[in-house]
Write an enzyme that holds these catalytic residues in place. Structure first.
Site, PDB file in Angstrom:
ATOM      1  N   GLY A   1       0.821  -1.206   0.000  1.00  0.00           N
ATOM      2  CA  GLY A   1       0.000   0.000   0.000  1.00  0.00           C
ATOM      3  C   GLY A   1       0.853   1.254   0.000  1.00  0.00           C
ATOM      4  O   GLY A   1       0.555   2.229  -0.709  1.00  0.00           O
TER       5      GLY A   1
ATOM      6  N   ARG B   1      10.009 -24.039   2.363  1.00  0.00           N
ATOM      7  CA  ARG B   1       9.246 -24.148   3.599  1.00  0.00           C
ATOM      8  C   ARG B   1       8.276 -25.308   3.622  1.00  0.00           C
ATOM      9  O   ARG B   1       8.102 -25.965   4.647  1.00  0.00           O
ATOM     10  CB  ARG B   1       8.495 -22.833   3.823  1.00  0.00           C
ATOM     11  CG  ARG B   1       9.483 -21.720   4.121  1.00  0.00           C
ATOM     12  CD  ARG B   1       8.847 -20.360   4.156  1.00  0.00           C
ATOM     13  NE  ARG B   1       9.871 -19.374   4.482  1.00  0.00           N
ATOM     14  CZ  ARG B   1       9.669 -18.066   4.511  1.00  0.00           C
ATOM     15  NH1 ARG B   1       8.475 -17.570   4.209  1.00  0.00           N
ATOM     16  NH2 ARG B   1      10.650 -17.250   4.817  1.00  0.00           N
TER      17      ARG B   1
END
Lengths: 582, 265
Positions: free
Chosen positions: A17, A287
């Site tokens: 943002g 991961r």
């Protein structure tokens, strides 16, 4: 309306943002920036390990193509390739920009940027600022945006929560409806275009490594208004987090990037199972791979530390300078929250829900959703990580996406025959009325259900059945449970009836949207009968490119009050899919 | 409906419990009241866990239904700076404050109050906007030409990075301002956190180019001369930022700046 001053709304003040805001303000346009927290307190602040860019400053022959290939391979070929390639090519420039903004990256003796290793690559490609890289990056962008704010081109609306988009008769987004988290005023705000940058959906899983604000409520509200949600079933479970009652605190991959080792006792001796099973990548397998290995060691082999759901993450053998100058920030977290000094005793960690690969569907060029005038950037969209995100790619994807979405929104604004001012006021009034009615209904509910209890039940269901290992019967059960919770939600009542800064009320409102989005995650997983990246079904252990090399798109069906799934092909034009073996 | 019917009275708690005494205020202009709570003790629990317990079952020790306690929180790992509050008389982050550490004797209550230097929004939630406005006042940013590609940033030695990095870890929690005798509306003092940011940006090769603007901002009312050297700030910083060093260093910079200004006329 060629180049009038555009007014863009940005929702969310994390890296994506703020990057979008900065790009728009810099060109002389105006941004209304909305955030549920002061933007400096956004969840990007939690990112620890670093940011990837193939700067090749270590003489290893790294290249943006290698970064691109690692990212596509790490994502098990589910990411559209052209946008990922552009991101990897932009990454070195993004690092330079951050460096110019004063980010305190760690340095080499020559005064150049230092790079560390991270999971899913063999190169030193990760620039870092101690072990608080996200904080440093967020602050750098926050400072630039504060400068634009001081100059008048940015208006911040902090402590405001996004409730919905304002869509006109043609289905175009003409602004937003939001609620002040203090006065609880519900108001609409017009804009030429809206950019969503509202992060991940951790709260749907109850406890996760995400911040409290990461509820996915905004994305879900838009999905229920017709925005398409893509690849919802892809949820990253980070292998190493500190278990806790209020949250699961991340223990960064950088601990392993700097040489940390994962082990358990087997027959009285340390067993470094990742190093044994994956000799090439060792502790730095991606991961999803590390998480499944830890689950196998704990649940199948019964070798968890002291019979508990935990393995050791060990940095005790690292030299003191590495511990302090490169990992200080995260070791401090462990020490503060657990009480043991990880410089001296191995840490106890366990996998935790961490990252939302799926998100609002966007196009491959402009970060545009399927709703005209509505854009998305950062973790709330689905574009850059495919079926599994590589460590240290999130920060770069957030900034890259934001820097793309900002100018794209301005370009859209200039393409409009008429600006936001031309939208009939009735469109705004209708949306405001709809949202006020939702609030009133919630306040007047007469039931016996406690929102926090419903939330805990959702979190438990999602964590048990919709994270590491998935089974179709259990997924069906999970969806039935979610439907039951949605039904019970109608009976929810609020212990707090006040109309000022009522946090129980805000949470209860978000909870409805969480439940709707939880169904998207669950049903997407149910429909995908294969194993790919973070999505693992033991009954379908192989990747199935014939049937499932495709993007899941969930559309909300208002008549049925549930998601409908469709699929679209993945762009594999640059790298031919190959088996993912580490 | 009433809260009383939807949430059954509390069953008596068994086992050890944590007693909380919380200063409450329904709105900025509402009267202050104190409420007592009791939640089950678990080893390793932090203050947030106790507040979550209350949110789930908002009933006082006396059995009176009430509302959940409002507070600011987000990351819960002491990096967002939200959850600072006064805990047993001292400002601390609620997330990293473990009950075991601050309350060795469970017979004593855990007393929670909002930071007193900022306007209360509700209960423990406060409005810290002033802190962010003061960062604007001292131009706490690097004034880059633009975000387009201009190549790498300036080189920086390891020693400079190691001096600057700790300063860049300030989470704007406000703890240092809470304990500062000079930080109030009368003085308008910007406080240690903001002064330390001036030091950080003046250290950077590009930031140094407009160091004079930041120093100028610290010469007027509310500037560095307001510091009374109480040295409380440095003791409560959760990030161990050398705030008093920053004040001393920036103080010398401001002095040099004002002397230079008067010499230049």
């Amino acid at each position: 309306m060629a180049t009038h001053k555009a007014n863009i709304i940005v929702v969310g003040g994390g890296l994506a943002g703020l990057a979008a805001t900065m790009k728009i303000a810099e060109k002389g346009h105006h941004v209304d920036l909305f955030s549920v927290v002061p933007v400096k307190r956004s969840h990007s602040v939690c990112a620890q390990g670093g940011i990837n860019a193939a700067k090749n400053l270590k003489g290893e022959g790294d290249s943006t193509w290698s970064h691109f290939d690692d990212t596509i391979f790490g994502g098990d070929f589910l990411a559209n390739q052209a946008p990922v390639k552009r991101m990897c090519e932009a990454a070195p420039g993004i690092i330079d920009l951050l460096d110019r903004m004063g980010v305190q990256f760690n340095r080499t003796p020559e005064g150049l940027l230092d790079f560390r290793r991270f999971g899913g690559t063999l190169f030193h490609r990760t620039a870092f600022a101690g072990a608080t890289t996200g904080q440093q990056l967020l602050y750098a962008l926050d400072e630039q945006v504060r400068r634009h704010e001081a100059e008048g081109s940015v208006s911040k609306h902090e402590h405001w929560e996004f409730l919905s988009g304002v869509l006109d008769g043609n289905g175009a987004c003409r602004g937003i409806c939001a609620m002040d988290l203090r006065s609880m005023t519900v108001a609409t705000f017009p804009a030429d275009a809206v950019i969503m940058a509202t992060g991940g959906i951790g709260a749907i899983f109850g406890k996760s490594t995400n911040s409290i604000a990461c509820t996915g409520s905004a994305q879900s509200a838009l999905y229920q208004q017709g925005a398409c949600y893509a690849n919802g079933e892809f949820i990253q479970v980070h292998p190493t987090a500190i278990p806790g009652e209020d949250k699961l605190r991340l223990m960064s991959e950088s601990a392993r990037g700097e040489g940390g080792r994962v082990w358990v006792y087997r027959e009285g001796k340390p067993w470094y199972f990742l190093e044994e099973w994956y000799p090439k990548y060792g502790n730095l397998v991606p991961r999803d791979v590390a998480t499944r290995a830890i689950h196998k060691v704990v649940f199948e082999l019964g070798l968890g530390v002291e019979g508990q759901d935990a393995v050791y993450l060990d940095v005790t053998h690292l030299d003191r300078h590495t511990q302090d100058a490169k990992l200080g920030g995260i070791l401090e977290i462990y020490e503060k929250f657990v009480g043991d000094d990880p410089r001296k005793v191995p840490m106890r960690v366990f996998p935790a829900m961490h990252y939302t690969m799926g998100g609002l569907w966007i196009d491959t060029e402009r970060q545009a959703t399927n709703i005209p005038g509505l854009f998305a950037a950062g973790e709330c969209e689905y574009q850059y990580h495919g079926a599994n995100r590589l460590g240290a790619n999130s920060l770069v994807s957030c900034i890259f996406g934001g820097m793309l979405a900002g100018p794209a929104a301005v370009e859209y604004a200039h393409s409009l025959p008429q600006g936001a001012a031309a939208t009939p006021s009735g469109v705004f009034e209708a949306e405001q009325k709809r949202q006020i009615e939702i609030n009133d209904r919630l306040f007047h509910n007469l039931g016996r259900e406690n929102p926090f209890v419903l939330w805990k039940e959702m979190g438990r269901t999602m964590t048990e059945h919709v994270t590491v290992s998935r089974d179709n019967a259990k997924l069906r059960g999970a969806d039935a449970k979610l439907q039951e919770l949605l039904e019970r939600y109608r009976q929810v009542s609020l212990a707090d009836q006040t109309r000022w800064a009522n946090q129980t009320f805000f949470f209860t409102r978000q909870l409805f949207n969480m439940l709707q989005l939880a169904r998207v995650v669950t049903l997407g997983a149910l429909a995908r009968d294969e194993s790919r990246g973070a999505h693992y079904k033991p009954a379908f252990p192989e990747r199935d490119d014939v049937n499932f090399l495709k993007t899941t798109k969930a559309h909300f069906a208002p008549d049925a009050d549930e998601p409908r799934l469709s699929y679209e092909p993945v762009d594999t034009s640059l790298i031919t899919p190959r088996a993912r073996k580490y | 409906m009433s809260a009383a019917t939807s949430h059954a009275p509390t069953p008596p708690l068994r086992g050890r419990s944590v007693r909380l005494r919380i200063k409450r205020q329904a709105a900025p202009d509402a009267p202050v009241r104190w409420e007592d709570f009791e939640v089950p003790y678990r080893p390793g629990m932090n203050v947030i866990v106790a507040l979550l317990d209350i949110a789930e079952r908002p009933v006082t020790t006396q059995g009176a239904p009430t509302s959940g306690v409002a507070y600011d929180a987000n990351c819960l790992e002491e990096i967002c700076g939200s959850c600072a509050m006064v805990i047993n008389g001292r400002p601390r982050p609620a997330c990293s404050t473990l009950i075991d550490k601050v309350l060795p004797d469970l017979n004593q209550p855990l007393v929670l109050e909002p930071l007193s230097k900022f306007p209360v929004v509700r209960d423990l939630a406060v409005n810290r906007e002033r802190l962010f406005n003061d960062l604007k006042r001292v131009k706490a940013w690097i004034p880059i030409d633009g975000t387009y590609d201009l190549g790498a940033g300036p080189r920086e030695g390891q020693a400079t990075q190691e001096a600057a990095y700790p300063l860049s870890r300030c989470i704007s929690c406000g703890n240092c301002l809470e304990v500062c005798p000079q930080y109030n509306e009368d003085t308008g003092f910007v406080g240690a956190a903001v002064i330390s940011q001036v030091r950080l940006f003046n250290l950077h090769p590009t930031g140094a180019l407009n160091a004079h603007e930041r120093l100028e901002a610290l010469t007027g009312p509310g500037g560095i001369q307001q510091c009374g050297f109480a040295q409380n700030c440095v003791k409560v910083c959760p990030k161990d930022i050398p705030l008093t060093d920053s004040i001393a260093i920036v103080g010398r910079q401001v002095l040099a700046h004002t002397v230079g200004r008067s010499v230049r006329g």
